[in-house]
Design an enzyme around this catalytic site. Sequence first.
Site, PDB file in Angstrom:
ATOM      1  N   SER A 313      14.595  66.855  30.193  1.00 20.74           N
ATOM      2  CA  SER A 313      13.444  67.739  30.345  1.00 20.74           C
ATOM      3  C   SER A 313      12.210  66.993  30.871  1.00 20.74           C
ATOM      4  CB  SER A 313      13.159  68.421  29.004  1.00 20.74           C
ATOM      5  OG  SER A 313      12.252  69.475  29.141  1.00 20.74           O
ATOM      6  N   ASP A 324      11.220  60.169  43.476  1.00 24.31           N
ATOM      7  CA  ASP A 324      10.915  60.850  44.738  1.00 24.31           C
ATOM      8  C   ASP A 324       9.730  60.218  45.467  1.00 24.31           C
ATOM      9  OD1 ASP A 324      12.993  62.533  44.236  1.00 24.31           O
ATOM     10  OD2 ASP A 324      11.812  64.386  44.167  1.00 24.31           O
ATOM     11  N   LYS A 338      18.274  68.839  32.320  1.00 28.09           N
ATOM     12  CA  LYS A 338      17.638  70.075  31.829  1.00 28.09           C
ATOM     13  C   LYS A 338      16.468  70.387  32.755  1.00 28.09           C
ATOM     14  CE  LYS A 338      15.408  72.225  27.823  1.00 28.09           C
ATOM     15  NZ  LYS A 338      14.031  72.387  28.304  1.00 28.09           N
TER      16      LYS A 338
END
Length: 411
Positions: A313, A324, A338
């Site tokens: 999460s 990224d 999740k």
Amino acid sequence: MFWNKENREDTKSFISGFVCGLLLMGAVVFGVFAYTHSYLLTAMKSDGLTVKQALQLVKKADAIVRTLDSLYLGEYDTEALLDGAYEGMAEAVGDPYTRYYTQEQYEKFQVSTTGTYGGLGVTIVKNDATGRIRVVSVYEGGPSEAAGVQQGDEFMKVEGEDVTGLTTDELAAKLKGPIDTAVTITFYRPATDSEVEIEITRKKIEVPTVEHEMLEDGVGYIAISSFDEITPNQFDAALEELRGQGLRGLILDLRDNLGGRVDAVEKIADALLPEGIITYTVDKNGEKITYNSDAEHSLGLPLTVLVNENSASASEILAGAIQDHGVGTLVGTRTYGKGLVQRTVPFQDDTALKVTMAKYYTPNGNYIHGVGIEPDIVIDLPTGVSYQSLASHQEDIQFLTAYEALQTMLD
């Protein structure tokens, strides 16, 4: 019997009074019904039960309670019965993250997400040999330390009530309470083989969610166990202390961090990332909300991030954003996966419903739910060894790998 004018007037008066009585009774019944079941008056609105469904719900629930009253051999708690019905409605959605909280459960949930409560400042564990619960550690500067509680003390009584045999959760519930209220506890002290009675005043307790240390060569280490309301402040304090000790590179440990609050991870991400997207969410109506970092708080130092199969999460939001943006190297095993966001909606009776209400995406648009995030350097712990069982960094091959990767960035 002959009907005269007087008889007719009496009959007319009786009928009139009877009709008025019925109308008045009907008005009262309707008023009570409308007051106690006001949702029926709004049920025809969109996204809710229809009037027919609402009536069926009340009728079925009443029929079940009446049947239990007439046939059930034992006794039952009506409030527990209703809570069970509400819990069943949330469970029937079929989403493991959507759930109903009773008053007690919601209170515990709030403590777990804020990270603060009125308590004594001790860590406790069950002593299987004695059946009592003992103090494992006393928080430095906390109310228990001030009152003279010692490591190893065992709880015997709380406010005169024997607590031997309770679970740690049951005892913790008795120890917590409003800030600045006092509780009297009788301990058995093995060190002196004696009983001591201590009055402790509850204070605001912050649960530590961040640990940090300075290693060799200016390498700092920060481990985050969960993302609670207090976590960003704890993280900022840890990072500031490490900077003051000559921080040159950082190992961020998110292993076994199951997540937490989006606003908490957003603040920490802002301290680590350059200007850009941290994450964005999309709800059932396609509405997109983007969370951004600015350039002001960028770490600007070499970074490695430890993750494992229990990093979930909010941990994945942070790990995915770091990966990224290319500002850190992920080390460990594939994360949990999740990619859903929940919102907790409180009700007037201090219960609440936690509802899955959006998907989240990494800055590059990756939806990681059920997939997880693949680390840049995949390294697993030996078979049978868990992160929590490791006694030191020297036994931790994942940590050593992250340390070596960071060293190459510093050289």
